[in-house]
Motif scaffolding. Structure first.
Motif, PDB file in Angstrom:
ATOM      1  N   LYS A  61       0.838  -1.210   0.000  1.00 57.52           N
ATOM      2  CA  LYS A  61       0.000   0.000   0.000  1.00 57.52           C
ATOM      3  C   LYS A  61       0.867   1.252   0.000  1.00 57.52           C
ATOM      4  N   ARG A  70       2.156   1.766  -3.368  1.00 59.57           N
ATOM      5  CA  ARG A  70       1.057   1.981  -4.310  1.00 59.57           C
ATOM      6  C   ARG A  70       1.277   1.194  -5.605  1.00 59.57           C
ATOM      7  N   THR A  71       1.440  -0.101  -5.422  1.00 61.51           N
ATOM      8  CA  THR A  71       1.658  -0.965  -6.585  1.00 61.51           C
ATOM      9  C   THR A  71       0.451  -0.901  -7.518  1.00 61.51           C
ATOM     10  N   GLN A  72       0.698  -1.190  -8.787  1.00 53.40           N
ATOM     11  CA  GLN A  72      -0.350  -1.104  -9.810  1.00 53.40           C
ATOM     12  C   GLN A  72      -1.530  -2.017  -9.468  1.00 53.40           C
ATOM     13  N   ARG A  73      -1.239  -3.246  -9.080  1.00 61.07           N
ATOM     14  CA  ARG A  73      -2.295  -4.219  -8.772  1.00 61.07           C
ATOM     15  C   ARG A  73      -3.148  -3.726  -7.606  1.00 61.07           C
ATOM     16  N   THR A 109      -3.484  -0.593  -6.444  1.00 59.56           N
ATOM     17  CA  THR A 109      -4.212   0.624  -6.794  1.00 59.56           C
ATOM     18  C   THR A 109      -5.446   0.291  -7.630  1.00 59.56           C
ATOM     19  N   ALA A 110      -5.309  -0.652  -8.554  1.00 62.62           N
ATOM     20  CA  ALA A 110      -6.454  -1.067  -9.367  1.00 62.62           C
ATOM     21  C   ALA A 110      -7.531  -1.722  -8.500  1.00 62.62           C
ATOM     22  N   GLN A 111      -7.092  -2.526  -7.544  1.00 62.08           N
ATOM     23  CA  GLN A 111      -8.057  -3.187  -6.664  1.00 62.08           C
ATOM     24  C   GLN A 111      -8.800  -2.161  -5.798  1.00 62.08           C
ATOM     25  N   THR A 167      -9.375   0.943  -6.491  1.00 64.51           N
ATOM     26  CA  THR A 167     -10.273   1.671  -7.372  1.00 64.51           C
ATOM     27  C   THR A 167     -11.520   0.841  -7.656  1.00 64.51           C
ATOM     28  N   GLU A 190      -8.141   7.051  -3.086  1.00 67.09           N
ATOM     29  CA  GLU A 190      -6.706   6.831  -2.909  1.00 67.09           C
ATOM     30  C   GLU A 190      -6.197   7.428  -1.603  1.00 67.09           C
TER      31      GLU A 190
END
Length: 116
Positions: free
Chosen positions: A23, A26-29, A31-33, A35, A41
């Motif tokens: 967290k 702020r990994t891509q996976r 952050t997508a989850q 969202t 955020e």
């Protein structure tokens, strides 16, 4: 019972710290989850604090049992909220891990209460 609590508390703390690290980065996976769950955020720092506090409380609970129980209660609420968030948006793939962590947190309450 105390040894079971100690092992489970250390493992749960490791999981929490890894999750808090993801967290923080702020990994891509992740952050997508977040969202997809409809979480803003700006809530990520609060989630990191909750996870780090929970991990610390579980470890300190090895010495002070009531703090370990309090941390496990907080984590139970945290992960119950995670389960509810996943179910609310129909994310049935993300629900089981949160449910398992909820059950582990409940087990930590029972194990530490049994050793007071």
């Amino acid at each position: 019972m105390f040894i079971a609590y100690a092992v489970l508390a250390v493992l749960m703390s490791a999981v929490l710290l890894v999750s808090a690290g993801a967290k923080t980065l702020r990994t891509q996976r992740l952050t997508a989850q977040m969202t997809a769950l409809g979480l803003p955020e700006g809530i990520l720092p609060l989630l990191v604090v909750a996870q780090v506090a929970g991990a610390g409380g579980l470890v300190i609970g090895l010495r002070w049992g009531s703090l370990g129980i309090a941390a496990a209660v907080g984590l139970t609420l945290y992960f119950t909220g995670a389960v509810a968030s996943h179910l609310r948006v129909g994310d049935y793939r993300g629900t089981p891990p949160a449910a398992v962590l909820t059950i582990v947190a409940i087990a930590l309450i029972a194990l530490r209460a049994a050793t007071l």
